[in-house]
Motif scaffolding. Structure first.
Motif, PDB file in Angstrom:
ATOM      1  N   ASP A  60      31.199  45.979  -7.728  1.00 18.40           N
ATOM      2  CA  ASP A  60      31.632  45.188  -8.874  1.00 18.40           C
ATOM      3  C   ASP A  60      31.604  46.073 -10.120  1.00 18.40           C
ATOM      4  O   ASP A  60      30.849  47.045 -10.180  1.00 18.40           O
ATOM      5  CB  ASP A  60      30.677  43.993  -9.039  1.00 18.40           C
ATOM      6  CG  ASP A  60      31.114  43.034 -10.131  1.00 18.40           C
ATOM      7  OD1 ASP A  60      32.310  42.984 -10.468  1.00 18.40           O
ATOM      8  OD2 ASP A  60      30.237  42.307 -10.648  1.00 18.40           O
ATOM      9  N   ILE A  61      32.412  45.727 -11.107  1.00 18.80           N
ATOM     10  CA  ILE A  61      32.437  46.494 -12.356  1.00 18.80           C
ATOM     11  C   ILE A  61      31.439  45.938 -13.357  1.00 18.80           C
ATOM     12  O   ILE A  61      30.572  46.639 -13.863  1.00 18.80           O
ATOM     13  CB  ILE A  61      33.853  46.489 -12.990  1.00 18.80           C
ATOM     14  CG1 ILE A  61      34.829  47.248 -12.113  1.00 18.80           C
ATOM     15  CG2 ILE A  61      33.807  47.082 -14.394  1.00 18.80           C
ATOM     16  CD1 ILE A  61      36.268  47.164 -12.593  1.00 18.80           C
ATOM     17  N   ASN A  62      31.581  44.658 -13.674  1.00 19.68           N
ATOM     18  CA  ASN A  62      30.828  44.052 -14.770  1.00 19.68           C
ATOM     19  C   ASN A  62      29.496  43.500 -14.282  1.00 19.68           C
ATOM     20  O   ASN A  62      29.432  42.408 -13.736  1.00 19.68           O
ATOM     21  CB  ASN A  62      31.665  42.946 -15.416  1.00 19.68           C
ATOM     22  CG  ASN A  62      32.942  43.496 -16.011  1.00 19.68           C
ATOM     23  OD1 ASN A  62      32.918  44.503 -16.708  1.00 19.68           O
ATOM     24  ND2 ASN A  62      34.055  42.861 -15.719  1.00 19.68           N
ATOM     25  N   MET A  63      28.457  44.299 -14.490  1.00 19.65           N
ATOM     26  CA  MET A  63      27.104  43.902 -14.124  1.00 19.65           C
ATOM     27  C   MET A  63      26.185  44.253 -15.284  1.00 19.65           C
ATOM     28  O   MET A  63      26.425  45.228 -15.985  1.00 19.65           O
ATOM     29  CB  MET A  63      26.648  44.637 -12.857  1.00 19.65           C
ATOM     30  CG  MET A  63      27.456  44.293 -11.623  1.00 19.65           C
ATOM     31  SD  MET A  63      26.842  45.120 -10.146  1.00 19.65           S
ATOM     32  CE  MET A  63      27.353  46.813 -10.441  1.00 19.65           C
ATOM     33  N   VAL A  65      22.841  45.610 -17.251  1.00 21.51           N
ATOM     34  CA  VAL A  65      21.967  46.789 -17.203  1.00 21.51           C
ATOM     35  C   VAL A  65      22.741  48.018 -16.739  1.00 21.51           C
ATOM     36  O   VAL A  65      22.983  48.927 -17.508  1.00 21.51           O
ATOM     37  CB  VAL A  65      20.692  46.562 -16.352  1.00 21.51           C
ATOM     38  CG1 VAL A  65      19.769  47.774 -16.442  1.00 21.51           C
ATOM     39  CG2 VAL A  65      19.967  45.297 -16.769  1.00 21.51           C
ATOM     40  N   VAL A  66      23.141  48.068 -15.471  1.00 21.70           N
ATOM     41  CA  VAL A  66      23.919  49.197 -14.939  1.00 21.70           C
ATOM     42  C   VAL A  66      25.236  48.645 -14.398  1.00 21.70           C
ATOM     43  O   VAL A  66      25.247  47.921 -13.401  1.00 21.70           O
ATOM     44  CB  VAL A  66      23.142  49.936 -13.827  1.00 21.70           C
ATOM     45  CG1 VAL A  66      23.981  51.054 -13.237  1.00 21.70           C
ATOM     46  CG2 VAL A  66      21.822  50.488 -14.366  1.00 21.70           C
ATOM     47  N   SER A  67      26.331  48.974 -15.078  1.00 21.92           N
ATOM     48  CA  SER A  67      27.646  48.495 -14.642  1.00 21.92           C
ATOM     49  C   SER A  67      28.148  49.326 -13.463  1.00 21.92           C
ATOM     50  O   SER A  67      27.572  50.374 -13.129  1.00 21.92           O
ATOM     51  CB  SER A  67      28.647  48.595 -15.795  1.00 21.92           C
ATOM     52  OG  SER A  67      28.995  49.958 -16.032  1.00 21.92           O
ATOM     53  N   GLY A  68      29.231  48.885 -12.873  1.00 16.00           N
ATOM     54  CA  GLY A  68      29.855  49.672 -11.816  1.00 16.00           C
ATOM     55  C   GLY A  68      30.276  51.048 -12.316  1.00 16.00           C
ATOM     56  O   GLY A  68      30.123  52.046 -11.612  1.00 16.00           O
ATOM     57  N   TRP A  69      30.778  51.102 -13.551  1.00 16.97           N
ATOM     58  CA  TRP A  69      31.170  52.400 -14.117  1.00 16.97           C
ATOM     59  C   TRP A  69      29.954  53.306 -14.294  1.00 16.97           C
ATOM     60  O   TRP A  69      30.020  54.505 -14.020  1.00 16.97           O
ATOM     61  CB  TRP A  69      31.892  52.222 -15.460  1.00 16.97           C
ATOM     62  CG  TRP A  69      33.134  51.405 -15.389  1.00 16.97           C
ATOM     63  CD1 TRP A  69      33.420  50.285 -16.109  1.00 16.97           C
ATOM     64  CD2 TRP A  69      34.286  51.627 -14.562  1.00 16.97           C
ATOM     65  NE1 TRP A  69      34.660  49.802 -15.770  1.00 16.97           N
ATOM     66  CE2 TRP A  69      35.220  50.612 -14.828  1.00 16.97           C
ATOM     67  CE3 TRP A  69      34.618  52.594 -13.609  1.00 16.97           C
ATOM     68  CZ2 TRP A  69      36.460  50.524 -14.187  1.00 16.97           C
ATOM     69  CZ3 TRP A  69      35.847  52.516 -12.953  1.00 16.97           C
ATOM     70  CH2 TRP A  69      36.742  51.493 -13.245  1.00 16.97           C
ATOM     71  N   ASP A  70      28.844  52.724 -14.763  1.00 15.62           N
ATOM     72  CA  ASP A  70      27.613  53.512 -14.929  1.00 15.62           C
ATOM     73  C   ASP A  70      27.168  54.079 -13.580  1.00 15.62           C
ATOM     74  O   ASP A  70      26.781  55.250 -13.489  1.00 15.62           O
ATOM     75  CB  ASP A  70      26.476  52.650 -15.499  1.00 15.62           C
ATOM     76  CG  ASP A  70      26.741  52.148 -16.910  1.00 15.62           C
ATOM     77  OD1 ASP A  70      27.520  52.777 -17.645  1.00 15.62           O
ATOM     78  OD2 ASP A  70      26.152  51.098 -17.272  1.00 15.62           O
ATOM     79  N   LEU A  71      27.219  53.243 -12.551  1.00 21.77           N
ATOM     80  CA  LEU A  71      26.826  53.700 -11.214  1.00 21.77           C
ATOM     81  C   LEU A  71      27.738  54.825 -10.742  1.00 21.77           C
ATOM     82  O   LEU A  71      27.266  55.825 -10.189  1.00 21.77           O
ATOM     83  CB  LEU A  71      26.843  52.537 -10.219  1.00 21.77           C
ATOM     84  CG  LEU A  71      26.454  52.903  -8.781  1.00 21.77           C
ATOM     85  CD1 LEU A  71      25.041  53.461  -8.704  1.00 21.77           C
ATOM     86  CD2 LEU A  71      26.611  51.701  -7.863  1.00 21.77           C
TER      87      LEU A  71
END
Length: 134
Positions: A60-63, A65-71
């Motif tokens: 998923d993208i929008n999460m 604390v840590v977004s999908g992009w951050d991961l």
């Protein structure tokens, strides 16, 4: 041959349950792990670093604390980056997200939530992904 595992990462427990039902029904012999927190998924992959394990992420993208992009950025800078294959599974209708996904060489598809069996059938056509979902 490298061990293969699917990781499903989404902060919504209902979506995780839907994805679990779809994956267990369509792929009963495949090993899957489910994470509501991208940090825990990253920690899990880090613990496997050095092994020959490969991961297919349904991410998923929008999460919070840590977004999908951050991961994805954490993975991009990791020693195991070559062992991670990603399918974005998102409710985002932002065209910018699709464009941004194109800048990551380990993203192989971008699909709308929820994950469905027909998505898995389509993913079998992608050479790098099909070994995870046979």
């Amino acid at each position: 041959m490298a061990a293969k595992e699917i990781l499903v990462i989404d902060d919504d427990p209902i979506i995780l349950l839907i994805h679990q039902v779809v994956l267990e029904s369509a792929l009963p012999a495949v090993s899957c792990q489910y994470f509501e927190d991208a940090r825990k998924a990253l920690l899990y992959m880090e613990q496997c670093a050095g092994s020959d394990k490969e991961f297919l992420l349904f991410l998923d993208i929008n999460m919070p604390v840590v977004s999908g992009w951050d991961l994805l950025e954490e993975i991009r800078n990791s020693v195991f980056k070559e062992n991670v294959f990603v399918v974005m599974v998102t409710s985002s209708v932002n065209e910018g997200d699709k464009i941004k996904a194109g800048h990551y060489q380990n993203i192989y598809d971008f699909i709308s939530k929820p994950l469905k069996e027909e998505h898995l059938i389509k993913l079998r056509e992608i050479e790098e992904i099909k070994a995870f979902i046979i």
